[in-house]
Structure formats: structure tokens, C-alpha cells
Design a protein around this motif. Structure first.
Motif, mmCIF file in Angstrom:
data_model
loop_
_atom_site.group_PDB
_atom_site.id
_atom_site.type_symbol
_atom_site.label_atom_id
_atom_site.label_comp_id
_atom_site.label_asym_id
_atom_site.label_seq_id
_atom_site.Cartn_x
_atom_site.Cartn_y
_atom_site.Cartn_z
ATOM 1 N N VAL A 107 0.631 -1.211 0.625
ATOM 2 C CA VAL A 107 -0.428 0.225 0.039
ATOM 3 C C VAL A 107 0.980 1.499 0.150
ATOM 4 O O VAL A 107 0.965 1.748 -0.967
ATOM 5 N N GLY A 108 1.430 1.395 1.243
ATOM 6 C CA GLY A 108 2.974 2.410 0.724
ATOM 7 C C GLY A 108 3.605 2.914 -0.305
ATOM 8 O O GLY A 108 3.431 4.295 -0.467
ATOM 9 N N LYS A 109 3.806 1.518 -0.908
ATOM 10 C CA LYS A 109 4.603 1.513 -2.541
ATOM 11 C C LYS A 109 3.702 2.477 -3.219
ATOM 12 O O LYS A 109 4.398 3.390 -4.339
ATOM 13 N N HIS A 110 2.420 2.036 -3.533
ATOM 14 C CA HIS A 110 1.693 2.811 -4.569
ATOM 15 C C HIS A 110 1.116 4.126 -4.253
ATOM 16 O O HIS A 110 0.196 4.671 -4.990
ATOM 17 N N VAL A 111 0.940 3.808 -2.741
ATOM 18 C CA VAL A 111 0.575 5.774 -2.448
ATOM 19 C C VAL A 111 1.938 6.124 -2.924
ATOM 20 O O VAL A 111 1.837 7.440 -3.417
ATOM 21 N N ALA A 112 2.958 6.104 -2.664
ATOM 22 C CA ALA A 112 4.192 7.128 -3.142
ATOM 23 C C ALA A 112 4.623 7.748 -4.526
ATOM 24 O O ALA A 112 4.417 7.889 -4.377
ATOM 25 N N ASP A 113 3.593 5.886 -5.230
ATOM 26 C CA ASP A 113 3.703 6.573 -6.687
ATOM 27 C C ASP A 113 2.649 7.399 -6.696
ATOM 28 O O ASP A 113 2.947 8.076 -8.139
ATOM 29 N N VAL B 255 -8.568 6.037 -3.449
ATOM 30 C CA VAL B 255 -7.732 4.126 -2.875
ATOM 31 C C VAL B 255 -7.497 4.123 -3.084
ATOM 32 O O VAL B 255 -7.527 3.355 -3.833
ATOM 33 N N VAL B 256 -6.690 3.563 -2.122
ATOM 34 C CA VAL B 256 -5.636 2.672 -2.221
ATOM 35 C C VAL B 256 -5.313 1.500 -1.636
ATOM 36 O O VAL B 256 -6.158 1.713 -0.064
ATOM 37 N N THR B 257 -5.075 0.654 -2.049
ATOM 38 C CA THR B 257 -5.376 -0.463 -1.465
ATOM 39 C C THR B 257 -3.572 -1.640 -2.116
ATOM 40 O O THR B 257 -2.597 -0.632 -2.418
ATOM 41 N N GLU B 258 -3.118 -2.737 -1.478
ATOM 42 C CA GLU B 258 -2.549 -3.393 -2.226
ATOM 43 C C GLU B 258 -1.872 -3.852 -3.622
ATOM 44 O O GLU B 258 -1.160 -4.366 -4.007
ATOM 45 N N TYR B 259 -3.993 -3.584 -3.798
ATOM 46 C CA TYR B 259 -3.375 -3.936 -5.190
ATOM 47 C C TYR B 259 -3.759 -3.231 -6.114
ATOM 48 O O TYR B 259 -3.728 -3.461 -7.696
ATOM 49 N N VAL C 296 3.752 4.151 3.911
ATOM 50 C CA VAL C 296 3.710 5.706 3.195
ATOM 51 C C VAL C 296 5.627 6.015 3.203
ATOM 52 O O VAL C 296 6.188 5.882 2.523
ATOM 53 N N LEU C 297 6.346 6.555 4.376
ATOM 54 C CA LEU C 297 6.868 6.727 4.471
ATOM 55 C C LEU C 297 8.221 6.374 4.553
ATOM 56 O O LEU C 297 9.613 6.700 4.104
ATOM 57 N N LYS C 298 8.311 5.289 4.445
ATOM 58 C CA LYS C 298 9.267 4.523 4.310
ATOM 59 C C LYS C 298 9.832 4.160 2.774
ATOM 60 O O LYS C 298 11.131 4.006 2.762
ATOM 61 N N CYS C 299 8.500 4.341 1.717
ATOM 62 C CA CYS C 299 8.962 4.859 0.586
ATOM 63 C C CYS C 299 9.014 6.088 -0.062
ATOM 64 O O CYS C 299 8.650 6.333 -1.369
ATOM 65 N N LEU C 300 9.494 6.838 0.185
ATOM 66 C CA LEU C 300 10.008 7.958 0.161
ATOM 67 C C LEU C 300 11.350 8.506 -0.144
ATOM 68 O O LEU C 300 10.950 9.629 -0.363
ATOM 69 N N ASN C 301 12.226 7.353 -0.071
ATOM 70 C CA ASN C 301 13.511 7.791 0.266
ATOM 71 C C ASN C 301 14.143 8.792 -0.983
ATOM 72 O O ASN C 301 15.288 9.074 -0.833
ATOM 73 N N ASN C 302 13.631 7.956 -2.383
ATOM 74 C CA ASN C 302 13.718 8.777 -3.690
ATOM 75 C C ASN C 302 13.133 9.864 -4.235
ATOM 76 O O ASN C 302 13.318 10.396 -5.105
ATOM 77 N N HIS C 303 12.429 10.595 -3.090
ATOM 78 C CA HIS C 303 11.813 11.808 -2.950
ATOM 79 C C HIS C 303 12.147 12.704 -2.816
ATOM 80 O O HIS C 303 12.959 12.831 -2.147
ATOM 81 N N LYS C 304 12.395 14.145 -3.832
ATOM 82 C CA LYS C 304 13.316 15.429 -3.596
ATOM 83 C C LYS C 304 11.936 16.689 -3.031
ATOM 84 O O LYS C 304 10.375 16.267 -3.598
ATOM 85 N N ASP C 305 12.503 17.333 -1.719
ATOM 86 C CA ASP C 305 11.958 18.391 -1.661
ATOM 87 C C ASP C 305 10.627 18.333 -1.501
ATOM 88 O O ASP C 305 9.343 19.343 -1.711
ATOM 89 N N LEU C 306 10.545 17.452 -0.340
ATOM 90 C CA LEU C 306 8.604 17.048 0.460
ATOM 91 C C LEU C 306 8.735 18.443 1.881
ATOM 92 O O LEU C 306 9.435 18.571 2.309
ATOM 93 N N GLY C 307 7.501 18.142 1.568
ATOM 94 C CA GLY C 307 7.337 19.192 3.096
ATOM 95 C C GLY C 307 5.945 18.431 3.976
ATOM 96 O O GLY C 307 5.319 17.635 3.105
ATOM 97 N N VAL C 308 5.674 19.247 4.891
ATOM 98 C CA VAL C 308 4.725 18.297 6.035
ATOM 99 C C VAL C 308 4.412 19.357 6.958
ATOM 100 O O VAL C 308 4.601 20.507 7.347
ATOM 101 N N HIS C 309 2.835 19.602 6.432
ATOM 102 C CA HIS C 309 1.603 19.643 7.165
ATOM 103 C C HIS C 309 1.301 19.141 7.741
ATOM 104 O O HIS C 309 0.207 18.426 6.482
ATOM 105 N N THR C 310 0.652 18.541 8.985
ATOM 106 C CA THR C 310 0.009 16.943 9.527
ATOM 107 C C THR C 310 -0.814 17.235 11.319
ATOM 108 O O THR C 310 0.099 18.458 11.085
ATOM 109 N N GLU C 311 -1.417 16.769 10.779
ATOM 110 C CA GLU C 311 -2.192 16.788 13.086
ATOM 111 C C GLU C 311 -0.965 16.027 13.717
ATOM 112 O O GLU C 311 -0.994 16.336 14.315
#
Length: 424
Positions: free
Chosen positions: A192-198, A381-385, A217-232
């Protein structure tokens, strides 16, 4: 230490009929709550209001039913039994609007029980790991009782409170409640994390809900760039992303160069990371979760989970039938804010089945279940499939899209239900 008194003396100011606010998450003041329970025999009609309690929470136990009523704004495991009995109840409310309940005297607070970090050289304590709704409780309560815990991180943002504003001070050193969501991530959650990261573009701003999937999801973001965080809510998964500059908050459009949150809950490593860290800013949840503020972030990606989703896209995230499991929380605040953001993506991310093998994609929500995200607000909506995109699709198209990402063993059942419902 002359300003400090015993818990017994501090709690003695609480009187019958008071509405008492309990600080939540890692700030749950169980030492003070235990003392309140010890004084139960002199009290009656005490109403407790809180979100996400952790630890023992003694007064939620059945033997105190004649003294304490648990009126929860977001249910967590220590109070769940009480809330689903004659000993308590649940208030459906957006997390962003809980401060309004306090500030407009809809739920006026008589006493606030807080956990704070020790005062600095200027006399300022902080609300530590949970500013969220506690800021409003602190600002409006008639009496403030604070447990000063030297193990509570000193955090930057809206949580500062001068020691002179606290009516009763109790010194107590104790370990904070912890949780390691990352350790609970299994192979389905990682898919699921990989599909969301995509779905996440570089220069996106992220909100992560509570649980294992956001950490996956966070574990799958190591190759992303210039992300921000605004979260509860902030969890351990962000630490390495910030340290490795995957998250640098440069392109958010709102509160740039800062990681914005209202509370954090995780391991001691997380608490040490946020301690006196000026890059991580803890703000009142009425600010963080206000959809108009959320939409100011560019490419805002909201990642939340669900208990079940029906074939039309209705999301139940707070209840199992009539059993109140959690709460509305900030899901709708962020689903709407992300949808309104330039390039934003509101995402519901779930495993196709529960741990007990029950499909999360269902023909109908259980009788009595609450709708947290409506079918008018649903996008991804994202699942492992895989990923289903529902926005702009009619009911039958939604059903087919959701069936395609359901567990293969559940698809025939769902197809039959869709045919019976839509007749084509």
C-alpha cells in the motif's frame, strides 16, 4: 521547587459537577488521573473530556461509573469500553473545530489537567508533544493543574505557557507513553505504501494520519525530493526523511521551511528529535487542520485510512457498526483541504482486508456505522492491489473501480452485490 505541591493537594481543588479536560496522547497525565480516582469517594458528576488517551486512565474503569463520565472527542483504547457503555459517550466533531467547543463555551472547561515541559530561564513551560486541542483548553479553563515532567520535550510553536499562568504545579518524572508504528508494518502495508508513494510528486506537502500505513508510506519516500510536511500528527517515519533532506519544506507555499504539526506520538527517538527543534513547529489544531490553511500548501497530499468503504465510496473511519472505535479526527479537514489545494491529492489508503480476513471494501457499511468522508469528498482509494480514482465517476463506475482493488477472493461477492444494486 517551592512552587510545587503534591498531586493530592492539586487534585483537591476539583469539585463535584466539574468538567475536566485531560491532555492526550504522550501527554496523558495518568499520575494526576490516578490521584483523581483516589479522591472519587468525595466526588460525583465529574465529566471528563479528551482526545486520544494513552496508558492506564484509571477513572475509565467500571468501578468508577457512579463518579466519572467519559465524554470523548476522539476515542482511544483506554476509554473505548467506557464510551460504548453507560459510563461514557462520544461527541462527533471535526478535530479542527474542537477548540471552538471550548472557546465558545459549548463545552466550557472547569479544570484542565496537563503535562508540560519544565520552565526555561524565562519561566515558560510548553505543552510538549501535544498542542492540538490542549491550547484551547489551557486558554479557557477556570483552573489549570499541570504535571511538570522533565522527560517531556520542549517544543516550539503555540504551546508556550508561563509558569505564573498555571494554578497548581506538580513535579513528576516519568516515561512518556510510546508506540512504534513502523515495527507493525507488514508486507501488505508496504505494498500500500509503495502505491501511495507512486502518487506523490516531488515538492508535495504531506499529511499522514494515524497508524501503520502512513509509516509504510514514509518508508517508501527515500527517493523523493523537496517534500514538505503539514500534518495533524507526526510519527517516527519523518525523522530520517528530515535528516536526509527528503523533507525540506522549501516549496510548501505556507509555513515554508517548517514541519508543521499539532501533536506527535511515537518512540522516545521521536520525542528526542522534536525536543527544542526549531524546524518542527507544534500549532493549535484549529490552525493546522483548518481546510483553508491546508489548501494554501501546494500539491497537498492527505493520506488517511478507513475501517471500511462501501461500493459508492462512503468511508467509515470511526466506528465498527454501532461500536464507537475512534473518532472523526482530522480526516475530513485534510481530505477537503487537499482537494482544494493546487495539485492536491486526497487519499484513503487501506489494506484490502482486516487482520481477521474481512474485506474492507463492502457492499454496504455496517448498520449504525458513521460516514466520516462522504462519497462527494472521495478521490483516491489505495490498497495493496492498486489505486482506484473515484472522483467524477458514477456509482457503477466507482463500484467497478473499487472491486478491482479489493482482495481477489472478495471480488465475486462484491460483483454480485454491485449487479443486484445497480442492475447493470
Amino acid at each position: 521547587m517551592s512552587n510545587y505541591i503534591s498531586a493530592e493537594e492539586a487534585i483537591s481543588v476539583i469539585k463535584s459537577g466539574d468538567r475536566v479536560f485531560f491532555h492526550g496522547s504522550a501527554c496523558t497525565p495518568n499520575y494526576l488521573i490516578d490521584e483523581l480516582a483516589r479522591q472519587a469517594s468525595r466526588l460525583e458528576g465529574i465529566e471528563m473530556v479528551s482526545i486520544t488517551q494513552q496508558g492506564n486512565v484509571e477513572i475509565a474503569k467500571p468501578q468508577y461509573k457512579d463518579t466519572f463520565f467519559v465524554n470523548s472527542l476522539f476515542v482511544s483504547s483506554p476509554v473505548r469500553d467506557a464510551v460504548n457503555s453507560e459510563r461514557g459517550d462520544f461527541v462527533p466533531v471535526f478535530l479542527s473545530e474542537i477548540p471552538i467547543l471550548f472557546r465558545k463555551n459549548i463545552l466550557p472547561i472547569d479544570v484542565a489537567l496537563l503535562t508540560v515541559s519544565p520552565p526555561d530561564k524565562h519561566g515558560f513551560c510548553t505543552l510538549g508533544t501535544s498542542v492540538d486541542v490542549a491550547r484551547a483548553a489551557l486558554d479557557t479553563a477556570k483552573i489549570i493543574i499541570a504535571m511538570v515532567n522533565p522527560l517531556m520535550p520542549r517544543t516550539h510553536g503555540d504551546g508556550a505557557v508561563h509558569i505564573s499562568k498555571i494554578d497548581k504545579l506538580v513535579w513528576r518524572e516519568e516515561e512518556l507513553p510510546t508506540v512504534d508504528y513502523g515495527a507493525k508494518v507488514g508486507p501488505e502495508e508496504m505494498l500500500v505504501g509503495k502505491h501511495v508513494a507512486d502518487l506523490i510528486d516531488d515538492k508535495s506537502t504531506l499529511q499522514m494520519g494515524i497508524g501503520t500505513i502512513p509509516d509504510a508510506v514514509l518508508k517508501c519516500l527515500n527517493n523523493h525530493k523537496d517534500l514538505g510536511v503539514h500534518t495533524e500528527m507526526l510519527s517516527d517515519g519523518v525523522i530520517d526523511l528530515i535528516k536526509n533532506e527528503v523533507v525540506n519544506n522549501k516549496y510548501k507555499g505556507y509555513h515554508e521551511n517548517k514541519t508543521i504539526t499539532s501533536f506527535c506520538f511515537g518512540t522516545r527517538r521521536l520525542y528526542d528529535f522534536v525536543d527544542d527543534n526549531p524546524v518542527v513547529v507544534f500549532k493549535d489544531v484549529g490552525d493546522v487542520n483548518f481546510p483553508i490553511n491546508i489548501m494554501k500548501n501546494k500539491k497537498m497530499v492527505a493520506i488517511n485510512s478507513a475501517i471500511e468503504i462501501d461500493l459508492t465510496g462512503q468511508v467509515c473511519a470511526d466506528s465498527i457498526g454501532t461500536l464507537q472505535y475512534s473518532g472523526i479526527g482530522g480526516q475530513m479537514d485534510f481530505m477537503r483541504g487537499a482537494a482544494l489545494s493546487e495539485g492536491g491529492k486526497p487519499i484513503i489508503a487501506i489494506t484490502s482486508r482486516t487482520k481477521k480476513g474481512v474485506s474492507r471494501i463492502v457492499p454496504f457499511l455496517k448498520e449504525g456505522a458513521g460516514v466520516v468522508t462522504t462519497r462527494g469528498h472521495i478521490h483516491y482509494v489505495v490498497t495493496e492491489y492498486g489505486t482506484a480514482y473515484l472522483y467524477g465517476k458514477n456509482l457503477l463506475q466507482r463500484a467497478h473501480a473499487l472491486i478491482s482493488i479489493a482482495h481477489p477472493d472478495d471480488r465475486e461477492m462484491l460483483e454480485k452485490a454491485a449487479f443486484l444494486r445497480f442492475k447493470h
